[in-house]
Design an enzyme around this catalytic site. Sequence first.
Site, PDB file in Angstrom:
ATOM      1  N   ASP A  92       0.825  -1.213   0.000  1.00  0.00           N
ATOM      2  CA  ASP A  92       0.000   0.000   0.000  1.00  0.00           C
ATOM      3  C   ASP A  92       0.857   1.259   0.000  1.00  0.00           C
ATOM      4  OD1 ASP A  92      -2.573  -1.324   0.151  1.00  0.00           O
ATOM      5  OD2 ASP A  92      -1.863  -1.999   2.100  1.00  0.00           O
ATOM      6  N   GLU A 111       0.412 -12.591   5.131  1.00  0.00           N
ATOM      7  CA  GLU A 111       1.408 -11.957   4.250  1.00  0.00           C
ATOM      8  C   GLU A 111       2.722 -11.744   5.001  1.00  0.00           C
ATOM      9  OE1 GLU A 111      -1.322  -9.381   1.166  1.00  0.00           O
ATOM     10  OE2 GLU A 111      -0.884  -8.502   3.105  1.00  0.00           O
ATOM     11  N   LYS A 129       2.311   4.244  -5.216  1.00  0.00           N
ATOM     12  CA  LYS A 129       2.520   3.694  -3.865  1.00  0.00           C
ATOM     13  C   LYS A 129       3.770   4.269  -3.185  1.00  0.00           C
ATOM     14  CE  LYS A 129      -0.996   0.849  -4.220  1.00  0.00           C
ATOM     15  NZ  LYS A 129      -0.914  -0.561  -4.358  1.00  0.00           N
TER      16      LYS A 129
END
Length: 239
Positions: A92, A111, A129
């Site tokens: 992100d 993750e 990002k």
Amino acid sequence: MDSQGMKELAGVRAADDLVKPGMKLGLGTGSTALYVIRRVGARYAAGELKGLRVFATSFQTELECETLGIPHYALNSPELAGGLDLTIDGADEIDPEQRLVKGGGGALLIEKLAAYNSASYAVVADQGKLVSSLGLRFPVPVEVIPEARNAAAGALEKLGASVKLREALRKAGPVITEHGNLILDILFREAVCPAEMETRINLIPGVVENGFFAGGPLKLKGPLVYIGREDGTVDRLWR
Ligand code: 5RP
């Protein structure tokens, strides 16, 4: 080129450069990781990746592997034995030292398990990002057990963050993670040290994991970051 195009460029390039036959491969979650998974699926179907063993970091990724016929295993299985050669995932936010915020899709717990148990780690993303400081613009998710919701929120506020319980879409009430927990999305008012915060947040009772991937508790290897750019090129960033 739009952000989907940039994501595809980065995902395809990483899957072509890094994924080799016989690998134990962690596959991430989200729209950019999907391009990696699809490219790996195409290469596997073409016979280029014999002996590949995949670990899927979420239900979404597992379903995509099933659709594409990619062999996937539990991390505890004899095939993977708790360790991976490489994980490729999305992010992100990415700062200039290639530290990350992840968990926009709520899959941060698994993750991170994959990231910190991989011999090498790569991230794929579009140029949007890239940020100068983590946690100021895109919320950092903190997975908490349901009983800890209020107490953990108070402790996170004391660390200088505003806190919001993540609400579900098309279901009344909060997001429930794949492990039956809640997500508190936090935003900092001022720049913080990501590695220090990664460790400090996880010391709060009831916190299961947080979305800073900064090498806090363990030394995260890499990551090698593939950035898809508006002009159709892909940058490889390596710390
Ligand atoms: C999911 C994640 C994703 O990798 C992250 O949210 C990026 O998603 P996208 O590639 O769709 O922008 O951490 O938990």
